[in-house]
Each structure stands twice: as structure tokens, then as C-alpha cells.
Design a protein around this motif. Structure first.
Motif, short mmCIF file in Angstrom:
data_model
loop_
_atom_site.label_atom_id
_atom_site.label_comp_id
_atom_site.label_asym_id
_atom_site.label_seq_id
_atom_site.Cartn_x
_atom_site.Cartn_y
_atom_site.Cartn_z
N MET A 1 -2.05 24.59 6.63
CA MET A 1 -2.90 23.44 6.91
C MET A 1 -2.29 22.19 6.29
N ALA A 2 -2.04 21.18 7.11
CA ALA A 2 -1.45 19.94 6.62
C ALA A 2 -2.46 19.16 5.78
N LYS A 3 -1.95 18.51 4.73
CA LYS A 3 -2.80 17.72 3.84
C LYS A 3 -2.63 16.24 4.14
N VAL A 4 -3.77 15.54 4.23
CA VAL A 4 -3.75 14.11 4.47
C VAL A 4 -4.51 13.43 3.34
N LEU A 5 -3.85 12.50 2.67
CA LEU A 5 -4.46 11.74 1.58
C LEU A 5 -4.80 10.34 2.07
N LEU A 6 -6.04 9.91 1.86
CA LEU A 6 -6.45 8.53 2.14
C LEU A 6 -6.55 7.78 0.83
N VAL A 7 -5.83 6.68 0.74
CA VAL A 7 -5.94 5.79 -0.42
C VAL A 7 -6.72 4.57 0.04
N SER A 8 -7.96 4.44 -0.45
CA SER A 8 -8.85 3.38 0.01
C SER A 8 -10.00 3.21 -0.98
N THR A 9 -10.60 2.03 -0.97
CA THR A 9 -11.80 1.80 -1.77
C THR A 9 -13.05 1.82 -0.91
N ASP A 10 -12.89 2.16 0.35
CA ASP A 10 -14.01 2.19 1.30
C ASP A 10 -14.51 3.63 1.43
N THR A 11 -15.61 3.95 0.76
CA THR A 11 -16.13 5.32 0.77
C THR A 11 -16.66 5.73 2.15
N GLN A 12 -17.19 4.77 2.92
CA GLN A 12 -17.69 5.10 4.26
C GLN A 12 -16.53 5.46 5.18
N LYS A 13 -15.44 4.73 5.06
CA LYS A 13 -14.25 5.05 5.85
C LYS A 13 -13.72 6.43 5.47
N ALA A 14 -13.78 6.74 4.18
CA ALA A 14 -13.34 8.04 3.71
C ALA A 14 -14.19 9.15 4.32
N LYS A 15 -15.49 8.93 4.39
CA LYS A 15 -16.39 9.94 4.96
C LYS A 15 -16.09 10.16 6.45
N ASN A 16 -15.90 9.05 7.16
CA ASN A 16 -15.62 9.15 8.60
C ASN A 16 -14.31 9.90 8.86
N LEU A 17 -13.28 9.54 8.09
CA LEU A 17 -11.98 10.19 8.26
C LEU A 17 -12.04 11.66 7.85
N SER A 18 -12.81 11.94 6.81
CA SER A 18 -12.96 13.32 6.38
C SER A 18 -13.54 14.18 7.49
N ASP A 19 -14.57 13.68 8.14
CA ASP A 19 -15.20 14.43 9.24
C ASP A 19 -14.22 14.67 10.39
N ILE A 20 -13.50 13.60 10.76
CA ILE A 20 -12.56 13.70 11.89
C ILE A 20 -11.43 14.68 11.59
N LEU A 21 -10.83 14.53 10.41
CA LEU A 21 -9.65 15.33 10.08
C LEU A 21 -9.99 16.80 9.82
N GLN A 22 -11.10 17.04 9.14
CA GLN A 22 -11.47 18.43 8.87
C GLN A 22 -11.86 19.16 10.15
N GLN A 23 -12.44 18.44 11.09
CA GLN A 23 -12.77 19.05 12.38
C GLN A 23 -11.51 19.44 13.16
N ASN A 24 -10.39 18.80 12.81
CA ASN A 24 -9.13 19.08 13.49
C ASN A 24 -8.14 19.83 12.59
N SER A 25 -8.70 20.59 11.65
CA SER A 25 -7.93 21.54 10.82
C SER A 25 -6.95 20.88 9.86
N TYR A 26 -7.28 19.68 9.40
CA TYR A 26 -6.50 19.04 8.34
C TYR A 26 -7.27 19.15 7.03
N GLU A 27 -6.53 19.26 5.94
CA GLU A 27 -7.15 19.18 4.61
C GLU A 27 -7.19 17.72 4.19
N PHE A 28 -8.37 17.21 3.92
CA PHE A 28 -8.54 15.79 3.60
C PHE A 28 -8.71 15.59 2.10
N ILE A 29 -7.98 14.59 1.57
CA ILE A 29 -8.07 14.24 0.15
C ILE A 29 -8.31 12.74 0.06
#
Length: 230
Positions: A1-29
């Protein structure tokens, strides 16, 4: 499983990306500070790093330089409303603009992962090529030394040294003969050799010798060698 790290101060953006990436078999950090991003790079080395250009009080140029210190970790810049430094634009691997579209985001990550895998394959191929060239150079040097001496002991030492350098053996053995009735086994090992292994090496040396000279009065010679080496 590929790991994707988001560096951001926007927690809402982090939540949205987490949902999208985890649904597509990525590990989100997610890392919302530089210190946390550094820690993630040390402990959970991601495959892809997403840098949010709209992040507040984050030096993305420095963070990107830190990421690039790790081999084949690629960075994607998420471009928003905030002006992006030219240095950062030149240093990242690709871009994606906001508002984020799921299909474009996933396609961009997939394309960068493909590039990452190609870079890793190329790096491995280069390492194998360098190793092969080194081995050929050692073997050439060994053969040249053979041509310069008739001393058997010296030739055997050259052979063992060449094998060790070119093939990185932990153990090698050479069966030699002072005469037909005086064989001796030279063993070069990085480890202590048990009696059982020593007997196995003797037998292997004799069998290899036999396979090379199948029609050379071997039966009586093999029996006598085994007796002498025992």
C-alpha cells in the motif's frame, strides 16, 4: 500500500483527502507542522508528499528540501490562492490546482508513483551494472596476475583473493595437488568451520574434481584422496 503524506495546516482539507485516498487503497498521513513532517519522514517514509501552498506559517521550501534528501520520494504541490515561491515551483515534481478534483488528484498521484517505481528500477539496474563492471575488472586483474607468476602457492592466493573480491564469498576452498598422491584442501572462511562442514567441503571438492575429469583414472585416485584428507 502506497503512503501519501499531506503537509498542510488545513484540517478540513486533510479530512477530505483522507477519505478520498483511503477509499482508493492509499495509506494517508497528515502533518500540520514542519517538526511532524520531519518525524514522519524518519519513521513512516511516504512514497508521495502533497504540499499545500495555502498552508500558514509553513516553510514549504525547506520542507521540500528535507523530503528530497530521501531517495525517490516525490512531491506534488497543491496550488491554491496564495502566491507560490519560484524556488518551490522549480523543485517539486508536479502540480495540482484547487479546487481539487478527485479523478485528477488520483491520476496525478498514480502517475508520480509510476515515475517513482521507474526511478527505483533504474537505480537498481545501475547498481547491478556497477557491481558487474567491478567484478569483471577484478577478474581481469586476477587473470593478469596469473600470467605473471608460476609459483603455485602465489597463484592459489591470487585466485582466492580474486574470488573474494569479485564474488563476495564468505567461504571458498581450493583442492590442489603436490602430486597425484598428495592432495591438500585450502579453505578460506570468514566463519568458524564445524567438523561436519569440513567433511562436507572435502566431499564437495572431490565430487567437483571428479566431474571435471570423468575419464581420468578416477576411481582409485578418489579413494586415495578421501583417505588422505580424512
Amino acid at each position: 500500500m502506497a503512503k501519501v503524506l499531506l503537509v498542510s495546516t488545513d484540517t478540513q482539507k486533510a479530512k477530505n483527502l483522507s477519505d478520498i485516498l483511503q477509499q482508493n487503497s492509499y495509506e494517508f498521513i497528515f502533518a500540520d507542522t514542519a517538526i511532524l513532517a520531519y518525524d514522519v519522514m524518519k519513521t513512516q517514509l511516504p512514497d508521495i508528499v502533497l504540499l499545500d501552498s495555502d498552508s500558514q506559517d509553513l516553510d514549504l521550501v525547506s520542507i521540500n528540501k528535507m523530503v528530497k534528501m530521501h531517495d525517490n520520494v516525490l512531491t506534488i504541490l497543491i496550488i491554491g490562492t496564495k502566491k507560490v515561491e519560484t524556488e518551490l515551483m522549480k523543485a517539486v515534481n508536479s502540480f495540482i490546482s484547487q479546487p481539487l478534483q478527485n479523478d485528477i488528484l488520483l491520476a496525478t498521484i498514480a502517475a508520480n508513483l509510476k515515475t517513482k517505481h521507474s526511478l527505483e528500477k533504474l537505480a537498481n539496474s545501475n547498481q547491478e551494472l556497477a557491481r558487474s563492471l567491478y567484478q569483471l575488472n577484478v577478474l581481469y586483474s586476477t587473470s593478469s596476475q596469473f600470467a605473471g607468476s608460476l609459483d603455485r602457492e602465489k597463484l592459489i592466493n591470487i585466485l582466492i583473493e580474486g574470488m573474494d573480491k569479485s564474488l563476495s564469498f564468505g567461504l571458498s576452498c581450493v583442492l590442489s595437488f603436490k602430486s597425484e598422491s598428495e592432495p591438500y584442501l585450502i579453505i578460506n572462511s570468514l566463519y568458524n568451520i564445524s567438523d561436519r562442514l569440513l567433511e562436507a567441503l572435502k566431499l564437495r571438492a572431490i565430487l567437483n574434481y571428479k566431474s571435471l575429469f570423468e575419464n581420468f583414472r578416477l576411481f582409485s585416485i578418489i579413494i586415495s584422496i578421501l583417505k588422505i584428507l580424512s
